[in-house]
Design a protein around this motif. Structure first.
Motif: not given
Length: 308
Positions: A260-268
């Motif tokens: 909920q802090i670094v949403p996965i869709a726009d990161s990993a």
């Protein structure tokens, strides 16, 4: 007996005299040797922990924490024969509460100074959240010839904030809200964040762990409010696209799909596509702070990657 004489008897060594007698460090150089810290070119003192021997693993902590956030990993890998190192970022934990340099370029340069001081070679770098950004920039710009592998865990790259080139990012208003909450009541903000979304304790079936929340709050309140405030811009608005493209060491990208802090869709997944040699591992239901609340699984998977 006069007052001056009485004080002299009660305090037989003045501060300079005690320093001269070796009772405590008399200079910044001696002090940082005794306290496991280095002084960077701009005069910032960076605290670090350095345990064990073997291949070095350098841990980069998240915002607004300290090297203590890696306790579960430090002990695990120490007992598996690695040398484990964790520093406190400038303005965080036990490092200097300086007025400037709270940006990714300075963060990475501080790590480079530490790596040079310890003469680290064949090192593995592990970064969580903001520390993932720091590790990415360090490896890309300073790590040539020193780095063997990289782990990005719940990490902020490539870019968190929404821009025309990053339409899936979070609106700038989200980060403005973090700054407002920090400035209004930092202690309350940190308690709310750690007892809620950071570890997923706000989910319906979740059981909060008070000691974990307390430890997060303790680490956060050790740092400087100005460093944490400026750090929000550093972790949210720094574009790591070129850094990721430049990295040529094997990289494990780990992320929880309930972050909920670094949403996965726009990161990993985006980072994994930009890296030359990436392995993407997604954890169903895991929160942002999975390094703590899911340490058993996370540590096992990292160990397998290190040994591969």
């Amino acid at each position: 007996m006069g007052l001056t004489t009485a004080v002299a008897v009660a305090l037989p060594l003045s501060l300079p005299a005690r320093a001269a007698a070796g009772r405590f460090p008399s200079s910044p150089k001696q002090r940082n040797q005794d306290m496991n810290s280095i002084i960077t070119k701009d005069g910032t003192e960076i605290f670090y922990k350095d345990w064990g021997s073997g291949q070095p693993i350098v841990f980069h902590h998240g915002w607004p924490l300290s090297g203590d956030d890696w306790d579960a990993q430090m002990l695990f890998f120490l007992h598996h024969g690695y040398r484990v190192i964790a520093h406190d970022r400038r303005g965080h934990g036990r490092s200097s509460q300086v007025s400037g340099g709270h940006d990714m370029d300075h963060y990475a340069a501080d790590v480079a100074a530490l790596a040079a001081h310890l003469d680290l070679r064949d090192a593995i770098h592990v970064g969580h959240s903001t520390g993932g950004g720091e590790a990415t920039r360090y490896v890309a710009r300073h790590g040539v010839g020193r780095v063997a592998k990289l782990v990005l865990m719940s990490a902020v790259p490539p870019l968190m904030v929404k821009t025309p080139g990053n339409p899936g990012g979070l609106p700038i208003e989200v980060f403005d809200g973090l700054r407002d909450a920090l400035a209004a009541n930092r202690a309350k903000f940190y308690r709310d964040l750690s007892s809620g979304p950071f570890y997923g304790f706000n989910r319906p079936d979740a059981k909060a762990v008070p000691s974990v929340v307390d430890n997060w709050w303790r680490q956060g309140m050790m740092g400087a409010a100005n460093a944490h405030y400026d750090g929000i811009k550093a972790f949210s608005e720094t574009d790591f696209t070129d850094d990721l493209k430049a990295i040529d060491v094997p990289t494990l990208v780990m992320h929880g799909d309930d972050d909920q802090i670094v949403p996965i869709a726009d990161s990993a997944p985006l980072s994994a596509k930009l890296l030359k040699h990436a392995t993407l591992k997604i954890y169903k239901g895991y929160p942002h702070g999975m390094l703590t609340v899911n340490a058993d699984v996370i540590n096992r998977d990292m160990l397998a990657f290190f040994r591969s």
